[in-house]
Design an enzyme around this catalytic site. Sequence first.
Site, PDB file in Angstrom:
ATOM      1  N   LEU A   1     -25.177 -32.402  81.844  1.00 21.71           N
ATOM      2  CA  LEU A   1     -25.194 -32.687  80.208  1.00 21.71           C
ATOM      3  C   LEU A   1     -24.748 -31.274  79.529  1.00 21.71           C
ATOM      4  CD1 LEU A   1     -25.834 -34.553  77.671  1.00 21.71           C
ATOM      5  CD2 LEU A   1     -28.230 -33.874  77.786  1.00 21.71           C
TER       6      LEU A   1
ATOM      7  N   ASN B   1     -31.396 -27.592  76.919  1.00 21.72           N
ATOM      8  CA  ASN B   1     -31.312 -28.440  77.918  1.00 21.72           C
ATOM      9  C   ASN B   1     -31.328 -28.198  79.217  1.00 21.72           C
ATOM     10  OD1 ASN B   1     -29.087 -30.489  78.936  1.00 21.72           O
ATOM     11  ND2 ASN B   1     -28.113 -28.570  79.783  1.00 21.72           N
TER      12      ASN B   1
ATOM     13  N   LYS C   1     -38.786 -20.925  69.934  1.00 19.75           N
ATOM     14  CA  LYS C   1     -39.424 -19.777  69.068  1.00 19.75           C
ATOM     15  C   LYS C   1     -38.211 -19.017  68.331  1.00 19.75           C
ATOM     16  CE  LYS C   1     -43.433 -17.130  69.542  1.00 19.75           C
ATOM     17  NZ  LYS C   1     -43.491 -16.635  68.140  1.00 19.75           N
TER      18      LYS C   1
ATOM     19  N   SER D   1     -35.855 -33.584  76.519  1.00 19.55           N
ATOM     20  CA  SER D   1     -37.002 -34.089  77.408  1.00 19.55           C
ATOM     21  C   SER D   1     -36.439 -35.226  78.327  1.00 19.55           C
ATOM     22  CB  SER D   1     -37.947 -34.643  76.435  1.00 19.55           C
ATOM     23  OG  SER D   1     -39.003 -35.104  77.096  1.00 19.55           O
TER      24      SER D   1
ATOM     25  N   TYR E   1     -42.805 -32.352  86.916  1.00 19.57           N
ATOM     26  CA  TYR E   1     -41.902 -32.447  86.052  1.00 19.57           C
ATOM     27  C   TYR E   1     -42.462 -33.343  84.829  1.00 19.57           C
ATOM     28  CZ  TYR E   1     -37.151 -34.004  84.249  1.00 19.57           C
ATOM     29  OH  TYR E   1     -36.003 -34.471  83.638  1.00 19.57           O
TER      30      TYR E   1
ATOM     31  N   LYS F   1     -42.414 -32.097  80.653  1.00 16.56           N
ATOM     32  CA  LYS F   1     -41.524 -32.698  79.712  1.00 16.56           C
ATOM     33  C   LYS F   1     -42.794 -33.297  78.763  1.00 16.56           C
ATOM     34  CE  LYS F   1     -37.415 -32.545  81.221  1.00 16.56           C
ATOM     35  NZ  LYS F   1     -36.444 -31.739  80.512  1.00 16.56           N
TER      36      LYS F   1
ATOM     37  N   THR G   1     -25.510 -37.092  86.579  1.00 19.56           N
ATOM     38  CA  THR G   1     -25.335 -35.509  86.651  1.00 19.56           C
ATOM     39  C   THR G   1     -25.746 -35.016  88.096  1.00 19.56           C
ATOM     40  OG1 THR G   1     -27.448 -35.003  86.087  1.00 19.56           O
ATOM     41  CG2 THR G   1     -25.934 -35.185  84.442  1.00 19.56           C
TER      42      THR G   1
HETATM   43  N1  LIG Z   1     -29.958 -36.601  84.848  1.00 17.40           N
HETATM   44  C1  LIG Z   1     -30.910 -37.224  84.562  1.00 17.40           C
HETATM   45  O1  LIG Z   1     -31.132 -38.393  85.189  1.00 17.40           O
HETATM   46  C2  LIG Z   1     -31.870 -36.753  83.565  1.00 17.40           C
HETATM   47  C3  LIG Z   1     -32.739 -37.718  82.863  1.00 17.40           C
HETATM   48  C4  LIG Z   1     -33.584 -37.481  81.968  1.00 17.40           C
HETATM   49  C5  LIG Z   1     -33.610 -35.867  81.363  1.00 17.40           C
HETATM   50  N2  LIG Z   1     -32.801 -35.178  82.152  1.00 17.40           N
HETATM   51  C6  LIG Z   1     -32.640 -33.814  81.494  1.00 17.40           C
HETATM   52  O2  LIG Z   1     -31.563 -33.437  81.074  1.00 17.40           O
HETATM   53  C7  LIG Z   1     -31.441 -31.995  81.207  1.00 17.40           C
HETATM   54  C8  LIG Z   1     -29.986 -31.621  81.797  1.00 17.40           C
HETATM   55  O3  LIG Z   1     -29.975 -31.988  82.948  1.00 17.40           O
HETATM   56  P1  LIG Z   1     -28.657 -32.593  83.896  1.00 17.40           P
HETATM   57  O4  LIG Z   1     -28.937 -34.083  84.016  1.00 17.40           O
HETATM   58  O5  LIG Z   1     -27.537 -32.143  83.136  1.00 17.40           O
HETATM   59  O6  LIG Z   1     -28.852 -31.944  85.283  1.00 17.40           O
HETATM   60  P2  LIG Z   1     -27.917 -30.904  86.080  1.00 17.40           P
HETATM   61  O7  LIG Z   1     -26.540 -31.458  86.292  1.00 17.40           O
HETATM   62  O8  LIG Z   1     -28.664 -30.631  87.230  1.00 17.40           O
HETATM   63  O9  LIG Z   1     -27.906 -29.697  84.820  1.00 17.40           O
HETATM   64  C9  LIG Z   1     -29.080 -29.076  84.650  1.00 17.40           C
HETATM   65  C10 LIG Z   1     -28.896 -27.753  83.895  1.00 17.40           C
HETATM   66  O10 LIG Z   1     -30.185 -26.818  84.016  1.00 17.40           O
HETATM   67  C11 LIG Z   1     -29.999 -25.552  84.467  1.00 17.40           C
HETATM   68  N3  LIG Z   1     -30.992 -25.362  85.695  1.00 17.40           N
HETATM   69  C12 LIG Z   1     -31.116 -26.424  86.551  1.00 17.40           C
HETATM   70  N4  LIG Z   1     -31.893 -25.930  87.502  1.00 17.40           N
HETATM   71  C13 LIG Z   1     -32.423 -24.786  87.121  1.00 17.40           C
HETATM   72  C14 LIG Z   1     -33.351 -23.893  87.432  1.00 17.40           C
HETATM   73  N5  LIG Z   1     -34.179 -23.911  88.515  1.00 17.40           N
HETATM   74  N6  LIG Z   1     -33.729 -22.538  86.414  1.00 17.40           N
HETATM   75  C15 LIG Z   1     -32.965 -22.668  85.235  1.00 17.40           C
HETATM   76  N7  LIG Z   1     -32.074 -23.503  85.009  1.00 17.40           N
HETATM   77  C16 LIG Z   1     -31.867 -24.547  85.804  1.00 17.40           C
HETATM   78  C17 LIG Z   1     -28.455 -25.431  84.951  1.00 17.40           C
HETATM   79  O11 LIG Z   1     -28.135 -24.385  84.221  1.00 17.40           O
HETATM   80  P3  LIG Z   1     -27.349 -23.161  84.618  1.00 17.40           P
HETATM   81  O12 LIG Z   1     -27.204 -23.299  86.050  1.00 17.40           O
HETATM   82  O13 LIG Z   1     -26.042 -23.305  83.705  1.00 17.40           O
HETATM   83  O14 LIG Z   1     -28.198 -22.047  84.192  1.00 17.40           O
HETATM   84  C18 LIG Z   1     -27.788 -26.700  84.757  1.00 17.40           C
HETATM   85  O15 LIG Z   1     -26.562 -26.488  84.398  1.00 17.40           O
HETATM   86  C19 LIG Z   1     -32.456 -31.469  81.891  1.00 17.40           C
HETATM   87  O16 LIG Z   1     -33.396 -30.969  81.204  1.00 17.40           O
HETATM   88  C20 LIG Z   1     -33.030 -32.548  82.663  1.00 17.40           C
HETATM   89  O17 LIG Z   1     -34.519 -32.550  82.829  1.00 17.40           O
HETATM   90  C21 LIG Z   1     -31.927 -35.480  83.056  1.00 17.40           C
END
Ligand SMILES: NC(=O)c1ccc[n+]([C@@H]2O[C@H](COP(=O)([O-])OP(=O)(O)OC[C@H]3O[C@@H](n4cnc5c(N)ncnc54)[C@H](OP(=O)(O)O)[C@@H]3O)[C@@H](O)[C@H]2O)c1
Length: 292
Positions: free
Chosen positions: A17, A82, A115, A134, A148, A152, A184
């Site tokens: 995302l 994010n 903040k 979230s 997790y 959230k 993702t």
């Molecule tokens: N995909 C889903 O099904 C889903 C559903 C509900 C909510 N979300 C939320 O949506 C947000 C984006 O997630 P996404 O779906 O795009 O997943 P993603 O493809 O895994 O990307 C998550 C991003 O968060 C950062 N990240 C991942 N692990 C990390 C760690 N251990 N420490 C620090 N940064 C970390 C990374 O950023 P960098 O590597 O660039 O630093 C990565 O680009 C997250 O907050 C996730 O909890 C996802």
Amino acid sequence: MKSTISTVLVTGASRGLGFALITVGLAQGYNVVACSRAPESINIEHSNLLKLKVNVTDIDSVERAFKSAQRIFGNINIVINNAGYGLAGEFESYTIEEMHRQMDVNFWGVTYVTKEALNYMRESGTGGRILQISSVAGYYPSPCLSMYNASKFAIEGLSQTIMRELDQSWNIAITIVQPGGMQTEWAASNMQWSKAHPAYENDQSWRPFWKNYHGSEETDPNKAANLLYTIAQLDKPPQKLVLGYDSLELIRKQHQDIKQELEKNVALSTSVTRDDFDPDTVEILRQNLQSM
Ligand SMILES: NC(=O)c1ccc[n+]([C@@H]2O[C@H](COP(=O)([O-])OP(=O)(O)OC[C@H]3O[C@@H](n4cnc5c(N)ncnc54)[C@H](OP(=O)(O)O)[C@@H]3O)[C@@H](O)[C@H]2O)c1
């Protein structure tokens, strides 16, 4: 509104995302500050793009990012919290270190960025929009994801309370975004798994569900990114925004269960009231809450 909103800062920008948010932001003419642990892996060059190495768990790193963004672009109008990942496994299987790490990234990271964002938006006098990514897991308890969920839920509690503290004249709005499954790497290579606990290796285990979940996610991250920019441009953005049928149905169910449980136990809840308590106080409380 768009004329005053020109710079967006996104954390966790290298993938998923976050990456969609930076590509859509650039396409829509924003200045984009892409915060990532690995900015060199963001394969886009654009005069409106500032790639910064940021670790959201490090407050100094977050402060430096806001200063750089302000110096280069002069303003920061939208901040999208994010960055986040999922720690999977039963609660008893987690190590203390795994649990802290989950909260460090998903909760403290968001807290530090929020903040800084509030301070900048209030002091600059221009206000702004903060979007907290979230999850459905910020409201609906998902087995095998307890920390997790906790992270959230914590973001939601924090953000909802802050919303009530903000002076309306500051023109700062916070929106909590609750996506269901998004296509993702979240449920795939980025999911962190704890070592299985032998007591939980049975037919009721949710591990197989989460191991096989990737591929079936409902939401398209590019569509989500487009929608989030639309929301950020509203004069009055929603305080909460659910994304996807899956999230909608699970949140409806949880909402219904909470309401039923609450009403079922009213007699118990009120059985602790002082004998000399004035029942009129309750009516006053109700009326005050209506106006909040
Ligand atoms: N995909 C889903 O099904 C889903 C559903 C509900 C909510 N979300 C939320 O949506 C947000 C984006 O997630 P996404 O779906 O795009 O997943 P993603 O493809 O895994 O990307 C998550 C991003 O968060 C950062 N990240 C991942 N692990 C990390 C760690 N251990 N420490 C620090 N940064 C970390 C990374 O950023 P960098 O590597 O660039 O630093 C990565 O680009 C997250 O907050 C996730 O909890 C996802």
